[in-house]
Scaffold this motif. Structure first.
Motif, PDB file in Angstrom:
ATOM      1  N   ASP A  45       0.904  -1.306  -0.044  1.00  0.00           N
ATOM      2  CA  ASP A  45      -0.052  -0.181   0.044  1.00  0.00           C
ATOM      3  C   ASP A  45       0.934   1.343  -0.038  1.00  0.00           C
ATOM      4  N   ARG A  87      -7.292   3.454   9.515  1.00  0.00           N
ATOM      5  CA  ARG A  87      -7.527   2.062  10.168  1.00  0.00           C
ATOM      6  C   ARG A  87      -7.193   1.004   9.254  1.00  0.00           C
ATOM      7  N   ASP A  88      -7.224   1.053   7.726  1.00  0.00           N
ATOM      8  CA  ASP A  88      -6.939  -0.057   6.999  1.00  0.00           C
ATOM      9  C   ASP A  88      -5.731   0.753   6.234  1.00  0.00           C
ATOM     10  N   SER A  89      -4.752  -0.075   5.862  1.00  0.00           N
ATOM     11  CA  SER A  89      -3.602   0.542   5.277  1.00  0.00           C
ATOM     12  C   SER A  89      -3.975   0.653   3.632  1.00  0.00           C
ATOM     13  N   SER A  90      -5.074   0.275   3.289  1.00  0.00           N
ATOM     14  CA  SER A  90      -5.539   0.651   1.949  1.00  0.00           C
ATOM     15  C   SER A  90      -5.583   2.037   1.763  1.00  0.00           C
TER      16      SER A  90
END
Lengths: 392, 468
Positions: B374, B454-457
């Motif tokens: 990412d 919160r999400d590496s995306s």
């Protein structure tokens, strides 16, 4: 010589491939090199097909018997009872038994699976970040854990309720212990199924909270979630004193799972322990969870008494995978994609031998209930159909 | 039946030339034997073995190393897939080989335009996952009209794809008419049954194509047919014991399991062939809606993916059906000896400089690779501080106190990143937001702690907006 390094022979072979005829001049080759050259040339030549078999072709089916290879397993998985009716000092409508397998998961030709795996509906004691499809299904119940528990049982068809006391974590709301216990009591009154009670996730807090929960639920044989290598003794002691079951949680490590069980067995027998070796989501390490479950189950069946407990899995973890919740239309509608992510993860764990599932979405719960029912040899139509495709 | 003995390097070494000629990559015969035993090199890499004087040894070795589940090639040249070749029942016992090819159907009642559209969708399917593009593998052309002309037309049209083909037709005459137009592609024939086996065996033999044997719910018949077709001189065989979602799922799971165990642990060569899973059969009974069928097809495919199917044929080409399949396949077919964790410490991604951002993550291998991929897609050169969380993900590590403010502070100090950058900002995973205050305190208020996604995306978007 290293791999891939070119030798004079390689160059020569390439040259030879270009010509049908050639003459060697002023070249010295030793016998070994010659062998190499001729073998390589033979590969360039067209393949000669083998002549057809001379035996007559069969004119009718050559009948033979199939008998499956059957292995014997010296061990079996303990039966764990969850919940207690009035007859045994609790207030539940019925008790649930899990475990008892005498062969690896679904080797029907090798053993018996006396008890169906069970689904606990996941309920949180405060509104948390939940994916759209789950929120849609729950509506106002998201704010009301007692109502949420009722819906999980009555509408979604869960066998049990898992109440997660996340708000008791000092880093979130630090809900007082008495208040958390009061909520557990209210849920015990609202539903008559056995309970799983999950602590705050904070070891210091849980060391105080879970024993109090155990006291509050005296006689109800709840599953206390969880004991870890960092914090196991207060949970084991409370389970022993108040007659509950312990969820033994370790992180994808068989040696740790054994170590924790050894400690717990000083307080409670294996019939009062469920192993949770950590369920990483589909796409985020499910293969580790899958293989550790297969290994634990096999070790138990092969006679390792420290691993002869049923297993538990938080398949609601599936929603942590970005593929489950990402609002990207090209990945397909979330109302199908998300619940299926959870169902697919749970079905994978079902094949690895897991016995107890903590599951969030009704479509995943219903799918599991359908498959489990059929695996146990019961008849009946699928029941998931009304629960898919709900929401945006 | 005796269980097959595991082949060790010494068993293999005994049959090698033992000359240590140095012509293979490992260089010496013992090392070559070890690599053969772990299946990371092939016999063909030993030139001396192919000399006449080793003929007997070579044959013995080939027999010894033959996988208990045969490896079958479908297609030719660049348009081929290998299926089966399994050595173990469970992946932790060694590893699985040949990730399950996924075939998508086109039917002969579809218009030519629809056939082409569907093929295009299948060919263009791709999902980027930890730096790799996950794809679909095959086209299965089904005869649903029983009309030889229509089937031939559909097969011709579908053969425009470069993907390997499956021809699905129960009538040998109809099959031959279509097969003769694409036989050089060596498609998989589906299927020989109790009723049509002779005709299908003739075709497989005449055109040199692999053949599926289909005997739903009857393993005795499946094995008998295999024996018969082997006697016919056909060796490239796949087995379909039937697949069902509903009351018969018990039988489906039992049969796949019994076949694989009996082939590998029981050494029964008559069932030692790749297994074909056909989740598309859920469409035959029919659910309440198409979506219900897709749901059942996905559920059945998921079960078979981890229950010994070596090839799957699906009807749905919806992304929500296929995404869990390609990812589950990628997960289950990785080498289980792959470590769960990566070494903790600082990494640099891209051409970093004194203004590059600093991010923090766990040392769980999957988290690490996902975060790196990412960050790479953000095109912003970055420092990544990998904290020792004992190989568990950020979320679980926080819950289990394996990722704490103390640990992060220590990792930042040890990394020496302070000397590499001019700024004093560090980005925490969104899941670790609660550590902000404590961490700033532990770092003597020299550093500002930013809270990442919160999400590496979300990293590319986060850096674009917050890192200027």
């Amino acid at each position: 010589m290293k791999a891939g390094e070119r030798t004079p022979i390689d160059g020569l072979l390439e040259l030879l491939k270009q010509y049908n005829e050639f003459e060697l001049q002023n070249v010295e080759l030793n016998a070994e090199d010659l062998k190499l050259v001729f073998r390589s040339l033979a590969q360039v030549a067209p393949t000669v097909l083998p002549s057809p078999p001379s035996l007559p072709k069969p004119s009718s089916i050559l009948e033979t018997e199939f008998s499956p290879f059957v292995q014997e397993y010296p061990g079996s998985i303990a039966e764990v009872t969850l919940g207690a009716t009035r007859a045994d000092g609790g207030t539940r409508g019925k008790v649930i038994k899990i475990g008892g397998a005498t062969a690896p998961p679904w080797h029907f030709f090798e053993g018996k699976f006396p008890n169906p795996p069970v689904i606990a509906g996941d309920v949180f004691d405060m509104p948390i970040r939940l994916p759209g499809p789950v929120k849609t299904v729950l509506g106002d119940a998201l704010e009301d854990p007692v109502e949420w528990a009722r819906i999980a049982v009555e509408k979604f068809g869960a066998d049990m309720v898992d109440i997660e006391l996340v708000s008791s974590d000092p880093y979130t709301k630090n809900t007082p212990i008495e208040e958390s216990c009061k909520l557990v009591e209210n849920i015990l009154q609202a539903v008559d199924v056995p309970l799983v009670v999950g602590g705050s996730g904070n070891p210091e807090k849980d060391a105080k909270l879970l024993p109090k929960v155990a006291e509050t639920c005296e006689g109800e044989r709840v599953l206390l979630s969880s004991a870890t290598l960092d914090m196991w003794e207060p949970v084991a002691e409370a389970a022993k004193k108040h007659g509950h079951v312990v969820l033994a949680w370790t992180s994808i490590d068989m040696a740790q799972a054994k170590e924790l069980n050894r400690k717990l067995f000083d307080y409670v027998p294996k019939e009062r322990v469920i192993i949770d070796p950590t369920s990483a989501p589909l796409g985020y390490g499910i293969e580790y969870a899958f293989s550790i479950m297969e290994r634990i189950r096999l070790a138990g069946l092969m006679g390792d008494e420290e691993l002869q407990c049923p297993m538990g899995s938080a398949t609601a973890n599936a929603w942590g995978a970005r593929e489950a919740w990402k609002p990207e239309p090209e990945l397909g509608p979330r109302r199908y994609r998300g619940p299926m992510w959870e169902a697919a993860m749970a079905l994978t764990m079902l094949m690895a031998g897991n016995d107890l599932y903590i599951t969030l979405h009704p479509a995943a719960i219903r799918t599991m209930k359908d498959v489990i029912k059929w695996l146990m040899g019961e008849k009946g139509e699928p029941t998931f159909q009304d629960w898919i495709g709900i929401g945006e | 039946m005796a269980a097959k003995k595991k082949i060790g390097p010494l068993d293999i070494y005994a049959l090698l030339p033992k000359t240590n000629c140095g012509k293979c990559e490992p260089g010496v015969c013992m090392a070559f034997a070890a690599r053969l035993a772990e299946r990371t090199i092939s016999i063909e890499e030993c030139p001396e073995l192919f000399e006449d004087k080793y003929k007997a040894s070579l044959q013995k070795l080939q027999e010894m190393l033959k996988p208990p589940v045969k490896e079958v090639t479908i297609g030719t040249g660049e348009s081929q897939v290998k299926v089966g070749g399994q050595l173990v029942v469970r992946r932790h016992e060694y590893r699985y080989f040949n990730p399950v090819p996924i075939a998508i159907t086109v039917d002969d009642d579809m218009s030519e335009i629809d056939i082409l559209k569907r093929i295009k969708r299948v060919e263009e399917f791709g999902y980027t996952y930890i730096g790799k593009t996950l794809k679909l593998d095959m086209i299965a052309v089904r005869c649903v009209t029983n009309d030889p002309e229509k089937f031939e037309r559909a097969v011709k049209k579908a053969s425009m794809t470069k993907l390997p083909l499956i021809l699905w037709c129960m009538d040998p005459k109809t099959m031959e008419r279509a097969l003769s137009t694409v036989s050089e592609r060596k498609p998989l024939l589906y299927a020989a049954t109790e009723d049509n086996w002779k005709g299908m065996a003739e075709l497989a033999s005449k055109y040199g194509c692999p053949l599926t044997i289909y005997s739903p719910g009857n393993l005795k018949m499946l094995k008998s047919l295999t024996k018969t077709i082997l006697a016919y001189g056909i060796e490239d065989i796949l087995l379909d014991p039937g697949a069902s979602f509903g009351e018969k799922i018990k039988e489906t799971i039992n049969n796949f399991t019994a076949l694989r165990n009996t082939a590998i642990k029981g050494g029964d060569e008559l069932v030692g062939f790749p297994l074909v899973g056909t989740p598309l059969r859920v469409w035959e009974d029919g659910g309440k809606t198409s979506e219900a069928n897709m749901w059942m097809e996905t559920s059945l495919a998921t079960i078979l993916m981890v229950r010994y199917a070596d090839l799957l044929i699906l009807k749905s080409d919806e992304m929500w059906v296929l995404l869990p399949q390609v990812i589950l396949r990628e997960n289950i077919y990785t080498d289980p000896r792959k470590p769960v964790s990566v070494d903790p410490g600082m990494r640099t991604i891209g051409d970093v400089g004194e203004n590059s951002p600093i991010m923090v993550t766990s040392n769980f291998a999957l988290t690490y690779f996902t975060v790196v991929s990412d960050i790479e897609s953000s095109k912003v050169p970055s420092y990544l501080i990998v904290v020792d969380t004992e190989g568990i993900s950020v979320e679980s590590a926080i819950a289990g106190r394996k990722l704490t403010a103390e640990k992060i502070a220590e990792a930042i100090k040890e990394s020496g990143v302070k000397e590499k950058v001019k700024h004093r900002k560090v980005i925490l995973p969104g899941m670790a937001a609660r550590y902000k205050g404590e961490l700033e305190e532990l770092l003597n208020f020299e550093w500002e702690v930013l809270i990442g996604p919160r999400d590496s995306s979300g990293i590319p978007k986060f850096l674009a907006e917050k890192w200027k």
